[in-house]
Motif scaffolding. Structure first.
Motif, PDB file in Angstrom:
ATOM      1  N   ARG A  78       0.834  -1.217   0.000  1.00 26.74           N
ATOM      2  CA  ARG A  78       0.000   0.000   0.000  1.00 26.74           C
ATOM      3  C   ARG A  78       0.860   1.255   0.000  1.00 26.74           C
ATOM      4  O   ARG A  78       0.553   2.239  -0.700  1.00 26.74           O
ATOM      5  CB  ARG A  78      -0.920  -0.011   1.233  1.00 26.74           C
ATOM      6  CG  ARG A  78      -1.761   1.259   1.401  1.00 26.74           C
ATOM      7  CD  ARG A  78      -2.763   1.393   0.281  1.00 26.74           C
ATOM      8  NE  ARG A  78      -3.595   2.579   0.434  1.00 26.74           N
ATOM      9  CZ  ARG A  78      -3.268   3.793  -0.017  1.00 26.74           C
ATOM     10  NH1 ARG A  78      -2.131   3.971  -0.657  1.00 26.74           N
ATOM     11  NH2 ARG A  78      -4.088   4.804   0.147  1.00 26.74           N
TER      12      ARG A  78
ATOM     13  N   SER B 194      -0.988  10.292  -8.866  1.00 28.24           N
ATOM     14  CA  SER B 194      -1.347   8.887  -9.115  1.00 28.24           C
ATOM     15  C   SER B 194      -0.265   8.148  -9.872  1.00 28.24           C
ATOM     16  O   SER B 194      -0.244   6.926  -9.892  1.00 28.24           O
ATOM     17  CB  SER B 194      -2.664   8.832  -9.934  1.00 28.24           C
ATOM     18  OG  SER B 194      -3.714   9.446  -9.231  1.00 28.24           O
TER      19      SER B 194
ATOM     20  N   THR C 244      -5.929  -0.595   1.013  1.00 29.35           N
ATOM     21  CA  THR C 244      -6.283  -0.069   2.335  1.00 29.35           C
ATOM     22  C   THR C 244      -7.433  -0.858   2.944  1.00 29.35           C
ATOM     23  O   THR C 244      -7.396  -1.255   4.114  1.00 29.35           O
ATOM     24  CB  THR C 244      -6.673   1.413   2.232  1.00 29.35           C
ATOM     25  OG1 THR C 244      -5.585   2.151   1.661  1.00 29.35           O
ATOM     26  CG2 THR C 244      -7.001   1.992   3.608  1.00 29.35           C
ATOM     27  N   TYR C 245      -8.463  -1.098   2.133  1.00 24.99           N
ATOM     28  CA  TYR C 245      -9.609  -1.862   2.609  1.00 24.99           C
ATOM     29  C   TYR C 245      -9.212  -3.297   2.941  1.00 24.99           C
ATOM     30  O   TYR C 245      -9.704  -3.881   3.919  1.00 24.99           O
ATOM     31  CB  TYR C 245     -10.726  -1.854   1.567  1.00 24.99           C
ATOM     32  CG  TYR C 245     -11.403  -0.516   1.413  1.00 24.99           C
ATOM     33  CD1 TYR C 245     -12.091   0.063   2.472  1.00 24.99           C
ATOM     34  CD2 TYR C 245     -11.354   0.182   0.219  1.00 24.99           C
ATOM     35  CE1 TYR C 245     -12.712   1.289   2.343  1.00 24.99           C
ATOM     36  CE2 TYR C 245     -11.969   1.419   0.071  1.00 24.99           C
ATOM     37  CZ  TYR C 245     -12.646   1.960   1.142  1.00 24.99           C
ATOM     38  OH  TYR C 245     -13.254   3.172   1.013  1.00 24.99           O
TER      39      TYR C 245
ATOM     40  N   LYS D 267       0.197   2.816  -3.495  1.00 29.07           N
ATOM     41  CA  LYS D 267      -0.933   3.680  -3.137  1.00 29.07           C
ATOM     42  C   LYS D 267      -2.234   3.248  -3.815  1.00 29.07           C
ATOM     43  O   LYS D 267      -3.019   4.086  -4.284  1.00 29.07           O
ATOM     44  CB  LYS D 267      -0.608   5.142  -3.470  1.00 29.07           C
ATOM     45  CG  LYS D 267       0.654   5.656  -2.797  1.00 29.07           C
ATOM     46  CD  LYS D 267       0.854   7.131  -3.009  1.00 29.07           C
ATOM     47  CE  LYS D 267       2.173   7.603  -2.423  1.00 29.07           C
ATOM     48  NZ  LYS D 267       2.349   7.287  -1.014  1.00 29.07           N
ATOM     49  N   GLN D 268      -2.448   1.939  -3.900  1.00 29.43           N
ATOM     50  CA  GLN D 268      -3.710   1.421  -4.415  1.00 29.43           C
ATOM     51  C   GLN D 268      -4.756   1.458  -3.302  1.00 29.43           C
ATOM     52  O   GLN D 268      -4.549   0.911  -2.227  1.00 29.43           O
ATOM     53  CB  GLN D 268      -3.535  -0.013  -4.935  1.00 29.43           C
ATOM     54  CG  GLN D 268      -2.593  -0.143  -6.124  1.00 29.43           C
ATOM     55  CD  GLN D 268      -3.190   0.399  -7.399  1.00 29.43           C
ATOM     56  OE1 GLN D 268      -4.347   0.782  -7.429  1.00 29.43           O
ATOM     57  NE2 GLN D 268      -2.405   0.431  -8.454  1.00 29.43           N
ATOM     58  N   HIS D 269      -5.901   2.078  -3.607  1.00 25.46           N
ATOM     59  CA  HIS D 269      -6.897   2.300  -2.565  1.00 25.46           C
ATOM     60  C   HIS D 269      -7.506   0.995  -2.059  1.00 25.46           C
ATOM     61  O   HIS D 269      -7.860   0.871  -0.893  1.00 25.46           O
ATOM     62  CB  HIS D 269      -8.000   3.218  -3.105  1.00 25.46           C
ATOM     63  CG  HIS D 269      -8.703   3.994  -2.038  1.00 25.46           C
ATOM     64  ND1 HIS D 269      -8.047   4.850  -1.178  1.00 25.46           N
ATOM     65  CD2 HIS D 269     -10.005   4.024  -1.663  1.00 25.46           C
ATOM     66  CE1 HIS D 269      -8.918   5.393  -0.349  1.00 25.46           C
ATOM     67  NE2 HIS D 269     -10.113   4.902  -0.613  1.00 25.46           N
ATOM     68  N   TRP D 270      -7.625   0.005  -2.974  1.00 22.81           N
ATOM     69  CA  TRP D 270      -8.238  -1.257  -2.566  1.00 22.81           C
ATOM     70  C   TRP D 270      -7.405  -1.948  -1.489  1.00 22.81           C
ATOM     71  O   TRP D 270      -7.941  -2.674  -0.643  1.00 22.81           O
ATOM     72  CB  TRP D 270      -8.403  -2.197  -3.767  1.00 22.81           C
ATOM     73  CG  TRP D 270      -7.127  -2.753  -4.319  1.00 22.81           C
ATOM     74  CD1 TRP D 270      -6.357  -2.219  -5.303  1.00 22.81           C
ATOM     75  CD2 TRP D 270      -6.458  -3.955  -3.913  1.00 22.81           C
ATOM     76  NE1 TRP D 270      -5.256  -3.005  -5.542  1.00 22.81           N
ATOM     77  CE2 TRP D 270      -5.290  -4.077  -4.713  1.00 22.81           C
ATOM     78  CE3 TRP D 270      -6.721  -4.943  -2.963  1.00 22.81           C
ATOM     79  CZ2 TRP D 270      -4.404  -5.134  -4.574  1.00 22.81           C
ATOM     80  CZ3 TRP D 270      -5.837  -5.996  -2.834  1.00 22.81           C
ATOM     81  CH2 TRP D 270      -4.693  -6.100  -3.631  1.00 22.81           C
TER      82      TRP D 270
ATOM     83  N   GLU E 260      -9.567   3.828  -8.002  1.00 19.98           N
ATOM     84  CA  GLU E 260     -10.402   4.335  -6.909  1.00 19.98           C
ATOM     85  C   GLU E 260     -11.448   5.334  -7.384  1.00 19.98           C
ATOM     86  O   GLU E 260     -12.428   5.599  -6.693  1.00 19.98           O
ATOM     87  CB  GLU E 260      -9.539   4.987  -5.827  1.00 19.98           C
ATOM     88  CG  GLU E 260      -8.756   6.196  -6.276  1.00 19.98           C
ATOM     89  CD  GLU E 260      -7.916   6.784  -5.150  1.00 19.98           C
ATOM     90  OE1 GLU E 260      -8.522   7.330  -4.224  1.00 19.98           O
ATOM     91  OE2 GLU E 260      -6.687   6.664  -5.204  1.00 19.98           O
ATOM     92  N   TYR E 261     -11.244   5.883  -8.587  1.00 17.35           N
ATOM     93  CA  TYR E 261     -12.211   6.840  -9.135  1.00 17.35           C
ATOM     94  C   TYR E 261     -13.199   6.181 -10.097  1.00 17.35           C
ATOM     95  O   TYR E 261     -14.075   6.863 -10.635  1.00 17.35           O
ATOM     96  CB  TYR E 261     -11.470   7.972  -9.864  1.00 17.35           C
ATOM     97  CG  TYR E 261     -10.443   8.665  -8.999  1.00 17.35           C
ATOM     98  CD1 TYR E 261     -10.828   9.445  -7.920  1.00 17.35           C
ATOM     99  CD2 TYR E 261      -9.072   8.511  -9.236  1.00 17.35           C
ATOM    100  CE1 TYR E 261      -9.896  10.066  -7.104  1.00 17.35           C
ATOM    101  CE2 TYR E 261      -8.132   9.133  -8.436  1.00 17.35           C
ATOM    102  CZ  TYR E 261      -8.546   9.906  -7.370  1.00 17.35           C
ATOM    103  OH  TYR E 261      -7.618  10.512  -6.563  1.00 17.35           O
TER     104      TYR E 261
END
Length: 295
Positions: free
Chosen positions: A27, A294, A36-37, A31-34, A234-235
């Protein structure tokens, strides 16, 4: 049996810690948002493994009132953790497949979480084995539902690594179906099933994270990475919108973009408006600054 369970949980906890550490490093790197989850979800499951191990240790080394207090405390935290997962796992699933967290999902899983919490409290007070089976059924239903939804919407997952991981998780979960059915019929098997499933899950995720680190290493040795659709997952940007974004980054006007893509200027205007709305920017300059972050 207690020794086998303790060994299983300790192994599951060790592998889970390794997976969590790799996921955190991943992460921070991409910096992939998925991711984090996933870290939140995996950390919650890891906490369950730790609680199960502590439950066995307290049974082996504590007696009397102290054992009762520790056992109730561990049970309460375990129930709270699983209640959270009953809501978070569906939320994570709908986010990954780019479906809004809306009704009927939202109401359904909050209701199931409330039901699980009530059953857990009753289980702590009444000590009925039947309630354990009902709680297991509720959690298995939630996980199975999410796996089916993910399977039906695999093409909606933009990130290739996330999609590959999702496929592997589905395969691992499908292979555990006989063990789950066995646990529903024979409650004594349930504790061991939790540990084995978590071990298989951790090994699967670790494998893909290692593969991803190898890929990132190769890309960094080749040269600067170009912006790809997965960088904007993420967008929830579509392929056509991504094509517009790439031309915007080259300084093209809306008219030039229309000519390049063979579409009308009005269609380009609509794409640009959707891109601004999804990325929450107000101008091309803001969008270009966001793209730099990004990259």
């Amino acid at each position: 049996m207690s020794g086998i369970l303790l060994l299983t949980y300790m192994l599951a906890f060790a592998l889970g810690c390794m997976t969590l550490a790799l996921a955190i490093v991943y992460r921070l790197s991409v910096k992939q948002h998925w991711a984090t989850y996933f870290i939140v979800c995996h950390a919650s499951l890891l906490g369950c493994m730790m609680l199960l191990a502590l439950q066995i240790l307290s049974k082996l080394f504590l007696t009397g009132l102290i054992y009762q207090l520790v056992s109730y405390s561990i049970g309460a935290v375990f129930i709270a953790d699983f209640t959270f997962l009953i809501v978070f796992i569906p939320y994570f699933t709908t986010w990954v497949i780019a479906h809004p967290w809306r009704q009927p999902y939202k109401g359904t899983f909050f209701s199931l979480a409330a039901l699980y919490l009530v059953l857990g409290v009753c289980r702590q007070v009444l000590d009925l084995a039947l309630l354990d089976q009902v709680m297991l059924f509720v959690f298995v239903f939630v996980v199975a539902f999410c796996l089916v939804v993910m399977l039906k919407n695999l093409n909606s997952i933009a990130n290739k690594t996330a999609r590959a991981s999702a496929i592997s998780i589905i395969i691992v979960s499908a292979s555990m179906v006989p063990a789950i059915l066995l646990a529903l019929i024979f409650p004594s098997v349930k504790p061991l099933m939790f540990g084995i499933y978590f071990i298989a899950l951790s090994i699967t995720i670790m494998t893909f994270l290692f593969m991803e680190f190898v890929r990132l290493g190769r890309e960094s040795s080749v040269g600067p990475k170009e912006l790809v659709l997965e960088d904007l997952e993420e967008y929830h940007i579509t392929e056509r919108e991504f094509a517009v974004i790439r031309l915007i980054s080259k300084g093209c006007t809306n008219k030039e973009i229309a000519g390049e893509l063979g579409i009308s200027a009005n269609t380009v205007n609509n794409h640009v408006a959707n891109i601004f709305s999804k990325t929450k920017v107000r101008s091309r300059i803001d969008l270009l600054n966001l793209l730099k972050q990004s990259w």
